[in-house]
Motif scaffolding. Structure first.
Motif, mmCIF file in Angstrom:
data_model
loop_
_atom_site.group_PDB
_atom_site.id
_atom_site.type_symbol
_atom_site.label_atom_id
_atom_site.label_comp_id
_atom_site.label_asym_id
_atom_site.label_seq_id
_atom_site.Cartn_x
_atom_site.Cartn_y
_atom_site.Cartn_z
ATOM 1 N N GLU A 112 0.862 -1.181 0.000
ATOM 2 C CA GLU A 112 0.000 0.000 0.000
ATOM 3 C C GLU A 112 0.899 1.233 0.000
ATOM 4 O O GLU A 112 1.907 1.272 0.691
ATOM 5 N N LEU A 113 0.550 2.228 -0.802
ATOM 6 C CA LEU A 113 1.350 3.448 -0.892
ATOM 7 C C LEU A 113 0.469 4.652 -0.559
ATOM 8 O O LEU A 113 -0.584 4.839 -1.153
ATOM 9 N N VAL A 114 0.913 5.457 0.388
ATOM 10 C CA VAL A 114 0.178 6.662 0.767
ATOM 11 C C VAL A 114 1.204 7.781 0.913
ATOM 12 O O VAL A 114 2.250 7.593 1.522
ATOM 13 N N ASP A 159 -5.303 8.106 -9.663
ATOM 14 C CA ASP A 159 -4.025 8.821 -9.671
ATOM 15 C C ASP A 159 -2.999 8.092 -10.525
ATOM 16 O O ASP A 159 -3.101 6.882 -10.744
ATOM 17 N N TYR A 178 -1.923 11.242 -2.373
ATOM 18 C CA TYR A 178 -2.471 10.084 -3.090
ATOM 19 C C TYR A 178 -2.462 8.869 -2.187
ATOM 20 O O TYR A 178 -1.756 8.824 -1.180
ATOM 21 N N SER A 179 -3.252 7.891 -2.559
ATOM 22 C CA SER A 179 -3.306 6.629 -1.827
ATOM 23 C C SER A 179 -3.522 5.504 -2.829
ATOM 24 O O SER A 179 -4.486 5.527 -3.584
ATOM 25 N N PHE A 180 -2.612 4.562 -2.837
ATOM 26 C CA PHE A 180 -2.728 3.380 -3.682
ATOM 27 C C PHE A 180 -2.839 2.175 -2.757
ATOM 28 O O PHE A 180 -1.905 1.886 -2.015
ATOM 29 N N GLU A 181 -3.971 1.514 -2.777
ATOM 30 C CA GLU A 181 -4.118 0.291 -1.992
ATOM 31 C C GLU A 181 -3.452 -0.840 -2.741
ATOM 32 O O GLU A 181 -3.373 -0.814 -3.966
ATOM 33 N N PHE A 239 1.612 12.002 1.921
ATOM 34 C CA PHE A 239 0.985 13.178 2.504
ATOM 35 C C PHE A 239 1.817 14.405 2.161
ATOM 36 O O PHE A 239 3.037 14.325 2.059
ATOM 37 N N ARG A 253 -3.656 14.475 2.339
ATOM 38 C CA ARG A 253 -3.258 13.302 1.564
ATOM 39 C C ARG A 253 -3.089 13.696 0.102
ATOM 40 O O ARG A 253 -3.952 14.318 -0.492
#
Length: 94
Positions: free
Chosen positions: A27-29, A73, A42-45, A31, A40
């Motif tokens: 998982e990539l987040v 994104d 972006y957020s990649f689960e 901030f 935030r």
């Protein structure tokens, strides 16, 4: 598989003619800085993503980054963070 080459700011990007499906196993987040209230960016689960292309970059382990899209994104990640799925004819060489 045909590859389109895009040269910008000294980076040779190879954009795939047909995107590739891959599994992102982390998982990539990200901030923003404290100046922006740590919003935030972006957020990649972890899960399936679309790989649009790749480029060489020493910043990434292995020297190759992939451009990925999660229906929201677009970011770049080290190629080693992805497990490629059903790639006909293998990945294009750099």
């Amino acid at each position: 598989m045909r590859v389109i080459v895009c040269k910008k700011k000294g980076i040779n990007m190879k954009l795939y003619e047909k995107p590739i499906k891959a599994y992102l196993h982390n998982e990539l987040v990200a901030f923003d800085s404290e100046d922006n209230d740590k919003q935030r960016v972006y957020s990649f689960e972890k899960g399936y993503v679309t790989v649009l292309g790749e480029f060489e970059c020493e910043k990434y382990v292995g020297g190759t980054a992939c451009i990925i899209f999660n229906q929201e994104d677009v970011i770049s990640v080290g190629k080693g963070m992805l497990r490629f799925v059903n790639v006909e004819g293998g990945l294009p060489p750099l």
